[in-house]
Design an enzyme around this catalytic site. Structure first.
Site, PDB file in Angstrom:
ATOM      1  N   SER A  27       0.829  -1.216   0.000  1.00  0.00           N
ATOM      2  CA  SER A  27       0.000   0.000   0.000  1.00  0.00           C
ATOM      3  C   SER A  27       0.859   1.260   0.000  1.00  0.00           C
ATOM      4  CB  SER A  27      -0.905   0.018   1.235  1.00  0.00           C
ATOM      5  OG  SER A  27      -1.689  -1.146   1.263  1.00  0.00           O
ATOM      6  N   GLN A  69     -35.473 -15.236   3.184  1.00  0.00           N
ATOM      7  CA  GLN A  69     -34.753 -15.325   1.908  1.00  0.00           C
ATOM      8  C   GLN A  69     -34.857 -13.982   1.161  1.00  0.00           C
ATOM      9  OE1 GLN A  69     -33.062 -18.060   1.431  1.00  0.00           O
ATOM     10  NE2 GLN A  69     -32.696 -18.410  -0.735  1.00  0.00           N
ATOM     11  N   GLY A  87     -27.042 -26.492   0.196  1.00  0.00           N
ATOM     12  CA  GLY A  87     -25.955 -27.404  -0.144  1.00  0.00           C
ATOM     13  C   GLY A  87     -25.565 -27.292  -1.607  1.00  0.00           C
ATOM     14  N   GLU A 127      -4.974  -3.151  -6.635  1.00  0.00           N
ATOM     15  CA  GLU A 127      -5.325  -1.802  -7.134  1.00  0.00           C
ATOM     16  C   GLU A 127      -5.668  -0.888  -5.955  1.00  0.00           C
ATOM     17  OE1 GLU A 127      -5.230  -0.526 -10.146  1.00  0.00           O
ATOM     18  OE2 GLU A 127      -4.834  -2.332 -11.319  1.00  0.00           O
TER      19      GLU A 127
HETATM   20  C1  LIG Z   1      -3.295 -11.937  -6.854  1.00  0.00           C
HETATM   21  C2  LIG Z   1      -2.557 -10.655  -6.734  1.00  0.00           C
HETATM   22  C3  LIG Z   1      -2.176  -9.971  -7.871  1.00  0.00           C
HETATM   23  C4  LIG Z   1      -1.424  -8.811  -7.775  1.00  0.00           C
HETATM   24  N1  LIG Z   1      -0.956  -8.204  -8.910  1.00  0.00           N
HETATM   25  C5  LIG Z   1      -0.087  -7.181  -8.798  1.00  0.00           C
HETATM   26  C6  LIG Z   1       0.585  -6.669  -9.949  1.00  0.00           C
HETATM   27  O1  LIG Z   1       0.376  -7.138 -11.069  1.00  0.00           O
HETATM   28  N2  LIG Z   1       1.453  -5.639  -9.783  1.00  0.00           N
HETATM   29  C7  LIG Z   1       1.711  -5.092  -8.562  1.00  0.00           C
HETATM   30  O2  LIG Z   1       2.486  -4.155  -8.493  1.00  0.00           O
HETATM   31  N3  LIG Z   1       1.095  -5.553  -7.446  1.00  0.00           N
HETATM   32  C8  LIG Z   1       0.230  -6.603  -7.532  1.00  0.00           C
HETATM   33  N4  LIG Z   1      -0.363  -7.105  -6.408  1.00  0.00           N
HETATM   34  C9  LIG Z   1      -0.059  -6.520  -5.111  1.00  0.00           C
HETATM   35  C10 LIG Z   1      -1.217  -5.731  -4.520  1.00  0.00           C
HETATM   36  O3  LIG Z   1      -1.425  -4.566  -5.239  1.00  0.00           O
HETATM   37  C11 LIG Z   1      -0.909  -5.485  -3.055  1.00  0.00           C
HETATM   38  O4  LIG Z   1      -1.029  -6.722  -2.399  1.00  0.00           O
HETATM   39  C12 LIG Z   1      -1.795  -4.432  -2.431  1.00  0.00           C
HETATM   40  O5  LIG Z   1      -1.464  -3.169  -2.898  1.00  0.00           O
HETATM   41  C13 LIG Z   1      -1.745  -4.433  -0.912  1.00  0.00           C
HETATM   42  O6  LIG Z   1      -0.458  -4.343  -0.440  1.00  0.00           O
HETATM   43  P1  LIG Z   1       0.082  -5.388   0.638  1.00  0.00           P
HETATM   44  O7  LIG Z   1      -0.209  -6.751   0.162  1.00  0.00           O
HETATM   45  O8  LIG Z   1       1.474  -5.043   0.937  1.00  0.00           O
HETATM   46  O9  LIG Z   1      -0.835  -5.161   1.897  1.00  0.00           O
HETATM   47  P2  LIG Z   1      -0.539  -4.179   3.117  1.00  0.00           P
HETATM   48  O10 LIG Z   1      -0.400  -2.792   2.633  1.00  0.00           O
HETATM   49  O11 LIG Z   1       0.566  -4.711   3.953  1.00  0.00           O
HETATM   50  O12 LIG Z   1      -1.901  -4.330   3.905  1.00  0.00           O
HETATM   51  C14 LIG Z   1      -2.137  -5.367   4.891  1.00  0.00           C
HETATM   52  C15 LIG Z   1      -3.259  -4.934   5.812  1.00  0.00           C
HETATM   53  O13 LIG Z   1      -2.862  -3.747   6.498  1.00  0.00           O
HETATM   54  C16 LIG Z   1      -3.863  -2.765   6.396  1.00  0.00           C
HETATM   55  N5  LIG Z   1      -3.240  -1.434   6.255  1.00  0.00           N
HETATM   56  C17 LIG Z   1      -2.153  -1.086   5.507  1.00  0.00           C
HETATM   57  N6  LIG Z   1      -1.936   0.234   5.587  1.00  0.00           N
HETATM   58  C18 LIG Z   1      -2.925   0.743   6.363  1.00  0.00           C
HETATM   59  C19 LIG Z   1      -3.277   2.059   6.795  1.00  0.00           C
HETATM   60  N7  LIG Z   1      -2.587   3.139   6.416  1.00  0.00           N
HETATM   61  N8  LIG Z   1      -4.373   2.203   7.565  1.00  0.00           N
HETATM   62  C20 LIG Z   1      -5.094   1.137   7.933  1.00  0.00           C
HETATM   63  N9  LIG Z   1      -4.813  -0.134   7.567  1.00  0.00           N
HETATM   64  C21 LIG Z   1      -3.751  -0.319   6.788  1.00  0.00           C
HETATM   65  C22 LIG Z   1      -4.630  -3.099   5.133  1.00  0.00           C
HETATM   66  O14 LIG Z   1      -5.979  -2.641   5.230  1.00  0.00           O
HETATM   67  C23 LIG Z   1      -4.548  -4.610   5.076  1.00  0.00           C
HETATM   68  O15 LIG Z   1      -5.641  -5.160   5.764  1.00  0.00           O
HETATM   69  C24 LIG Z   1      -1.127  -8.272  -6.494  1.00  0.00           C
HETATM   70  C25 LIG Z   1      -1.540  -8.944  -5.349  1.00  0.00           C
HETATM   71  C26 LIG Z   1      -2.217 -10.140  -5.462  1.00  0.00           C
HETATM   72  C27 LIG Z   1      -2.546 -10.888  -4.205  1.00  0.00           C
END
Ligand SMILES: Cc1cc2nc3c(=O)[nH]c(=O)nc-3n(C[C@H](O)[C@H](O)[C@H](O)COP(=O)(O)OP(=O)(O)OC[C@H]3O[C@@H](n4cnc5c(N)ncnc54)[C@H](O)[C@@H]3O)c2cc1C
EC number: 1.3.3.6
Length: 692
Positions: free
Chosen positions: A192, A384, A452, A475
């Site tokens: 993030s 429902q 089921g 995203e």
């Molecule tokens: C299947 C898949 C495909 C992907 N494809 C791509 C790709 O093609 N290219 C690419 O660049 N990335 C890709 N990603 C990465 C994706 O964009 C990131 O996983 C996403 O941006 C979240 O970052 P993170 O996993 O580090 O989660 P984190 O940022 O570590 O978040 C973990 C938790 O912490 C919480 N958190 C984090 N910051 C805060 C805050 N400021 N306040 C409150 N809560 C917070 C979040 O809500 C979350 O619940 C992909 C991920 C997956 C799983």
């Protein structure tokens, strides 16, 4: 397993009698709603068993035409193509590796055989692009995401963050899939927090090249779609490092995007200095090959910097039309909102599929009934209806809101109007977050609503739920995105008091500060007539009032806490409040768009059906948050009761046109291919699946 009946000491007859009596009691409650007579609720008051058969006669064709929009043709072309190619349809059981190959072949088939060229629309006709994405996503969600990675993320970054030279060089190859690519932003330690990325791109003036490096394990690019198997290029987000003549020797210019070739064009071998690992089997979306990338002094030409917002000249001088790192970073991310718009739109597509399957099944499935009478459709049970009818109303609400978002996004791409850019940025963050969270929960409700049979893989809920789940995270994580909405609201709230302008979606705040924040009107707080409760003005006022109060209160709380905790601490202290504010605002925008869509519907019967759904959406939301309204006496106790009763009544009315409402989505059979959702001959189709 021992059944409950076996444990019961009663005779079978006694037990059946008891169950029947309980059912009758439930049904009688359900059939004649126990509404206290009130002159203000004439329709509700006269609702009886016989009125149940009184049903709105909806012109399904007109409703469908209004819903489907202007890109029916291309969507049908896609459905026809996949229908005619069973070899390109995803089977229920498939290994990760086979799924990845199939998904690539599906994309190649779409582009090279069906002649659908999504990339041509990414920049010039985004509405059409999103219609394609919706259609391919309903064939297999992995395909929708694979297409999004190739065209919206990799291709979109090249044409939106680069300049003419990049477009000229890469457009055709991306378009025809010769140049398959990735979007490499996320790192192992930073998802993030994009500004925390650590990968570096250091300019070497001697060779006129950038050197891409992964400085530590935490900076390995992770989760990168298309990287594990198919990608030949990656747009790599890295800190731009320039040599300087001062004591520090280098200057960090912030995060920029670079085109980095990762595999050989002919042999497909990984290029020197690039290391690629597979992220492995995932919870869902296994047709997409996510991988991890590590760079060891990988050299790329200076031209590979995507230089729309910042450039480096031959002698190493940095130039940009934007004055600060933060502004450049904002502009870079701003160009990438298309991905979010697409996810919000696609998530509504998933919601349509899952609501259609569950509602068709509920109309068809019969369980219990009055003694010696046929069993009743499970959709006739109030419980429902409570699960599925507000969901159907919400699906319509989100449909119109995301169509509006797509329109605004397309307008923004053409005009680059500054206010529109800000509006679309916050709206896409809010709608992506709100809608994907809703759909993720709705998928579980739909599965459970089908009992089921909902658990059989062939009926699709498992794959829909698993594939869609990550929409909440990629995203932009939903919790993080909602904070952007809240921050934007607060900024505008502050600007309002400094005489600033408000963008279209936000303009209600102008009135709300004056009107909505005065004490609730004790007279209107008691109005409980159906006409009043179904008046869009009452509904919108109630939503706006809630948002305005939340905004005013959280602004005051932030100010108070920041004195002792500082900005970061105060924000964290108020975080849940801020998230509620953002959701409340997004619900307000959704309702406003739904009301507008009802008003603009040209066919009277379709309009009446939409009005029912819209009222149910609005009153259900108000009822769910009734505590907030009661706390400040915005609604008096009797009005709260009337809202509840009317919500149940509307649920029941929507149930009466549920078939027409789901039919209007016009999803082809192979999309809702769950056998339990077939209208006729359902069980024989289902039994065939298991081999009878
Ligand atoms: C299947 C898949 C495909 C992907 N494809 C791509 C790709 O093609 N290219 C690419 O660049 N990335 C890709 N990603 C990465 C994706 O964009 C990131 O996983 C996403 O941006 C979240 O970052 P993170 O996993 O580090 O989660 P984190 O940022 O570590 O978040 C973990 C938790 O912490 C919480 N958190 C984090 N910051 C805060 C805050 N400021 N306040 C409150 N809560 C917070 C979040 O809500 C979350 O619940 C992909 C991920 C997956 C799983």
């Amino acid at each position: 397993m021992e059944s409950r009946r076996e444990k019961n000491p009663m005779t079978e007859e006694e037990s059946d009698g008891l169950i029947a009596a309980r059912r009758i009691q439930r049904l009688s409650l359900h059939l004649s709603p126990s509404l206290t007579p009130s002159p203000s609720l004439p329709l509700v008051q006269t609702e009886t068993c016989s009125a149940r058969s009184k049903k709105l006669d909806v012109n399904g064709e007109a409703l469908s035409l209004y819903m489907r929009g202007k890109h029916i043709d291309i969507q049908e072309k896609i459905f026809d193509f996949f229908n005619s190619r069973p070899d390109l349809q995803t089977p229920i059981e498939i290994s990760k590796d086979d799924h990845r190959e199939l998904c690539m072949n599906q994309l190649i088939g779409l582009v090279r055989e069906a002649g659908v060229r999504p990339f041509r629309y990414v920049a010039d006709d985004p509405e059409k692009y999103f219609a394609i994405m919706e259609a391919v996503g309903s064939v297999d969600m992995s395909l929708g995401i694979k297409m999004g990675v190739q065209y919206s993320l990799w291709g979109g970054s090249v044409i939106n963050l680069g300049t003419k030279k990049h477009r000229d060089k890469y457009f055709d190859g991306i378009d025809n899939l010769d140049y398959t690519g990735c979007f490499a932003m996320t790192e192992l330690h930073h998802g993030s927090n994009v500004q925390g990325l650590q990968t570096t791109a250091t300019f070497d003036p001697l060779k006129d090249e950038f050197v891409i490096d992964t400085p530590n394990d935490g900076a390995i690019k992770w989760w990168i779609g298309n990287a594990a198997v198919h990608g030949k290029f990656a747009t790599v987000f890295a800190r731009l490092i320039l040599p300087t003549h001062d004591s520090k020797g280098v200057s960090d210019m912030g995060v920029h995007a670079f085109i980095v070739p990762i595999r050989d064009m002919k042999t497909h071998q990984t290029l020197p200095g690039v290391e690629i690992q597979d992220c492995g089997h995932k919870v869902g979306l296994n047709g997409v090959d996510n991988g991890a990338l590590r760079f060891r002094s990988v050299r790329i030409p200076r031209d590979n910097l995507l230089n729309r917002f910042g450039d480096v000249s031959r002698d190493g001088t940095y130039t940009s039309s934007l004055p600060t790192i933060n502004k450049r970073f904002g502009a870079t991310l701003g160009e990438l909102v298309g991905g979010r718009v697409g996810l919000a739109y696609a998530s509504v597509g998933v919601l349509k599929i899952s609501a259609t399957i569950a509602i068709r099944y509920s109309l068809l499935r019969q369980q219990f009934g009055p003694p010696k009478q046929p069993e009743v459709s499970i959709l006739d049970y109030q419980s429902q209806q409570h699960k599925l009818m507000p969901m159907l109303a919400s699906t319509y609400a989100y449909h119109f809101a995301t169509v509006y978002l797509v329109e605004k996004y397309s307008e923004m791409k053409k005009t680059h109007d500054e206010q529109l850019v800000a509006d679309v940025h916050a709206l896409s963050a809010g709608l992506k977050s709100y809608v994907t969270s809703y759909t993720a929960k709705a998928l579980s409700v739909c599965r459970e609503a089908c009992g089921g049979h909902g658990y059989a893989a062939v009926n699709r809920f498992g794959s829909l739920r698993n594939d869609h789940d990550i929409f909440q995270t990629f995203e932009g994580d939903n919790t993080v995105l909602l904070q952007q909405v809240a921050a934007d609201l607060l900024k505008r709230y502050k600007e309002k008091f400094q005489g600033g302008t408000l963008t279209v979606t936000w303009s209600y705040l102008r009135e709300s500060m004056n009107t909505y924040l005065s004490q609730p009107n004790p007279v209107t707080a008691r109005w409980e007539g159906e006409d009043h409760l179904r008046d869009p003005k009452f509904q919108l006022d109630a939503f706006r009032y809630r948002t305005s109060r939340l905004l005013q209160n959280v602004a005051a709380r932030l100010q108070k806490h920041s004195k002792t905790l500082g900005g970061f601490g105060a924000w964290n202290r108020c975080l849940n409040h801020l998230l509620t504010l953002a959701e409340s605002h997004i619900e307000t925008v959704i309702l406003a768009k739904f009301i507008e869509a009802v008003k603009n519907c040209p066919d009277p019967s379709a309009k009446a059906a939409l009005k029912l759904a819209c009222d149910l959406y609005a009153l259900d939301r108000i009822w769910k948050d009734i505590g907030t309204y009661r706390n400040v006496d915005y609604v008096a106790p009797n009005k709260a009761k009337a809202i509840h009763k009317l919500t149940e009544y509307l649920s029941f009315q929507v149930r009466n046109v549920a078939k027409e409402l789901v039919d209007a989505f016009e999803l082809p059979d192979h999309v809702t291919r769950a056998p339990i959702a077939m209208q006729s001959d359902a069980y024989s189709q289902y039994t065939q699946v298991v081999g009878f």
